[in-house]
Design a protein around this motif. Sequence first.
Motif, short mmCIF file in Angstrom:
data_model
loop_
_atom_site.label_atom_id
_atom_site.label_comp_id
_atom_site.label_asym_id
_atom_site.label_seq_id
_atom_site.Cartn_x
_atom_site.Cartn_y
_atom_site.Cartn_z
N ASP A 280 1.05 -6.13 1.94
CA ASP A 280 0.10 -5.09 1.49
C ASP A 280 0.07 -3.94 2.49
O ASP A 280 0.95 -3.11 2.49
CB ASP A 280 -1.30 -5.68 1.21
CG ASP A 280 -1.75 -6.69 2.25
OD1 ASP A 280 -1.64 -6.38 3.44
OD2 ASP A 280 -2.22 -7.78 1.86
N ASP A 281 -0.96 -3.90 3.36
CA ASP A 281 -1.07 -2.79 4.30
C ASP A 281 -0.20 -3.05 5.53
O ASP A 281 -0.05 -4.19 5.96
CB ASP A 281 -2.52 -2.62 4.79
CG ASP A 281 -3.48 -2.24 3.67
OD1 ASP A 281 -3.03 -2.13 2.52
OD2 ASP A 281 -4.67 -2.06 3.97
N SER B 175 0.85 -1.18 0.00
CA SER B 175 0.00 0.00 0.00
C SER B 175 0.89 1.24 0.00
O SER B 175 1.81 1.35 0.79
CB SER B 175 -0.88 -0.01 1.24
OG SER B 175 -1.34 1.30 1.50
N ASP C 33 -0.87 7.16 -3.65
CA ASP C 33 -2.05 7.23 -2.79
C ASP C 33 -2.00 8.58 -2.09
O ASP C 33 -1.12 8.83 -1.26
CB ASP C 33 -2.04 6.08 -1.77
CG ASP C 33 -3.28 6.12 -0.88
OD1 ASP C 33 -3.96 7.16 -0.85
OD2 ASP C 33 -3.56 5.10 -0.23
N THR D 204 -0.07 4.11 0.93
CA THR D 204 -0.72 5.12 1.79
C THR D 204 0.30 5.91 2.61
O THR D 204 0.22 7.12 2.72
CB THR D 204 -1.75 4.46 2.72
OG1 THR D 204 -2.71 3.78 1.94
CG2 THR D 204 -2.45 5.51 3.58
N TYR D 205 1.28 5.21 3.16
CA TYR D 205 2.25 5.89 4.03
C TYR D 205 3.31 6.62 3.21
O TYR D 205 3.64 7.77 3.48
CB TYR D 205 2.90 4.86 4.95
CG TYR D 205 4.03 5.41 5.80
CD1 TYR D 205 3.76 6.18 6.93
CD2 TYR D 205 5.35 5.16 5.46
CE1 TYR D 205 4.79 6.69 7.70
CE2 TYR D 205 6.38 5.67 6.23
CZ TYR D 205 6.11 6.42 7.34
OH TYR D 205 7.12 6.93 8.10
N THR D 206 3.83 5.95 2.19
CA THR D 206 4.93 6.53 1.42
C THR D 206 4.44 7.55 0.38
O THR D 206 5.25 8.26 -0.21
CB THR D 206 5.71 5.44 0.68
OG1 THR D 206 4.78 4.64 -0.06
CG2 THR D 206 6.45 4.53 1.63
N LEU D 207 3.14 7.59 0.12
CA LEU D 207 2.49 8.45 -0.87
C LEU D 207 2.71 7.99 -2.30
O LEU D 207 1.83 8.08 -3.13
CB LEU D 207 2.91 9.93 -0.76
CG LEU D 207 2.68 10.58 0.60
CD1 LEU D 207 3.28 11.98 0.62
CD2 LEU D 207 1.20 10.65 0.93
N VAL D 208 3.90 7.48 -2.60
CA VAL D 208 4.14 6.96 -3.95
C VAL D 208 5.12 5.80 -3.87
O VAL D 208 6.09 5.84 -3.14
CB VAL D 208 4.65 8.06 -4.91
CG1 VAL D 208 5.88 8.75 -4.36
CG2 VAL D 208 4.95 7.50 -6.29
N GLU D 209 4.79 4.73 -4.61
CA GLU D 209 5.70 3.59 -4.74
C GLU D 209 6.09 3.48 -6.21
O GLU D 209 5.23 3.34 -7.07
CB GLU D 209 5.00 2.28 -4.31
CG GLU D 209 4.77 2.14 -2.81
CD GLU D 209 6.03 1.76 -2.04
OE1 GLU D 209 6.95 1.16 -2.64
OE2 GLU D 209 6.09 2.08 -0.84
N ARG E 219 -3.28 10.82 2.38
CA ARG E 219 -2.74 11.54 3.53
C ARG E 219 -2.33 12.98 3.22
O ARG E 219 -1.79 13.66 4.09
CB ARG E 219 -1.56 10.76 4.12
CG ARG E 219 -1.98 9.40 4.69
CD ARG E 219 -0.90 8.76 5.55
NE ARG E 219 0.41 8.87 4.98
CZ ARG E 219 1.42 9.53 5.54
NH1 ARG E 219 1.26 10.10 6.70
NH2 ARG E 219 2.58 9.59 4.95
N ARG F 83 14.60 3.47 -2.60
CA ARG F 83 14.46 2.04 -2.28
C ARG F 83 15.83 1.53 -1.88
O ARG F 83 16.78 1.65 -2.65
CB ARG F 83 13.97 1.26 -3.51
CG ARG F 83 12.49 1.42 -3.77
CD ARG F 83 12.02 0.34 -4.73
NE ARG F 83 10.64 0.55 -5.14
CZ ARG F 83 9.61 -0.03 -4.53
NH1 ARG F 83 9.81 -0.88 -3.55
NH2 ARG F 83 8.39 0.22 -4.95
#
Lengths: 170, 337
Positions: B159-160, A69, A89, A71-76, A92, B328
């Motif tokens: 995932d989450d 997800s 995402d 959500t935390y990193t904003l972009v993967e 946030r 990364r």
Amino acid sequence: MVEANRVQAVNRFQISLLDEAVTQQVAARLAHLLPEQAVLFLQGPLGAGKTTLSRGLLQALGHQGAVKSPTYTLVEPYHLATRQIYHFDLYRLTDPEELEFIGGRDYFSDQAICLIEWPERGLGFLPEPDLVLALSYQADVDEPLRTLSIHGQSELGRSIVTTMSAHEER
Amino acid sequence: MRVLGIETSCDETGIAIYDSELGLLSHQLYSQVKLHADYGGVVPELASRDHVRKTLPLIRAALKEASSSAADIDGVAYTAGPGLAGALLVGAAIGRSLALAWQKPAIGVHHMEGHLLAPMLEANPPAFPFLALLVSGGHTQLVAVAGIGQYQLLGESIDDAAGEAFDKTAKLMGLDYPGGPLLAKMATAGNPTAHRFPRPMLDRPGLDFSFSGLKTAAANVIAKAGTDDQARADIAASFQQAVVDTLVAKCERALQQTGLNRLVVAGGVSANTSLRQQLAVLLQQRGGQVFYPRKEFCTDNGAMIAFAGHQRLVAGQQQDLAIAVQPRWPMEQLSPI
């Protein structure tokens, strides 16, 4: 397996995502119609399946391994053999301007596919989408029902929707 | 050696100063301080992730808190990854440049190494080797730590993250995001066996986690439950129990597999009371011990970066002049000292 009905001529159609396998199939069909550069908005409430659909797209384009997800990193970022993909995402973000602080411009000008969840939080700082994928989710029933509607918003988007809806009608 | 640490990998701007002899001299987090004076009056709240405007005033504040001047700093450490490229570059550019201007060595630090070593800032630090559970809104990882720079990732969420599952389930219950801590509070009044939520991936071998399905399962129950307070508390308690059971069971499996008996737990979710209770029981049964950083160092902060960078600088490692970040950066690629 997939129930399709055409809502409008060619720039919008709707599919019931009966289970995860159907979601994967739809994502894979869509993935193979995408060129190297495209902007996709994913809309829908929490738990509607936006990340599952994104995972299906990434895996169909050759990504192996987990799709975490963003959500935390904003972009993967994903650097695949044939494609560069950024999975956003924006949930946030408290202000669309924050996209400037995370280098949004650099991502959007790249030769890449941008999958953007919660685009409404970044409006004003996002490029125009080619496709809007809107997921709805009815949870208060025994068999939760997910529906995906796809809107083409550019020439590219409309041609993808036309191809996909023709496939569904066969 | 006195080291300035800079953390800008995601949301927080954190600055700290660590000294070999004296320990932690200062630590500053943007949200804790008023920067008004630096702008000559009242300014609107700076946007989160606006590290550019926060970093230098925070460095000045950290120097002041440590009763130090730039001349007292012997090295600069900054988070070089993993994280958001744009956010990392701010800390790296400022940190690398200050070190060059001050003619002192600089070192890029791995953000997760910072978290792993954070409990060593406490009075009773864990000895190597140990198992670490990093559990927050952004991470759920189990890492075997043999020594500094000797890390083996045993498992992680596919995932989450666990904290994200808490925050999103809280949102589904109508609490403001991020509402994980509020959900945990609500759970204290509930019955943890009222609903049987899935314990994701417990039935499969291995040490990976998955929490996205749990959120979906909770969504279905929440939609049917209505507004009754007890019913909502029962959902919160049952949800929390499913997350905690999963985390504890994987820790047990990892301790078994590695033969370790010291466990370090860091990240925002490590503050969860139910998790702490069950881990205390587990480690007591195994004759081991569990270690936590103090609460403010469970989440992102500059102190852990100053400390980890200090360990590497003291060992003689340092960065060349390039301002380089690695969004990364697998932990296994780190060099031992």
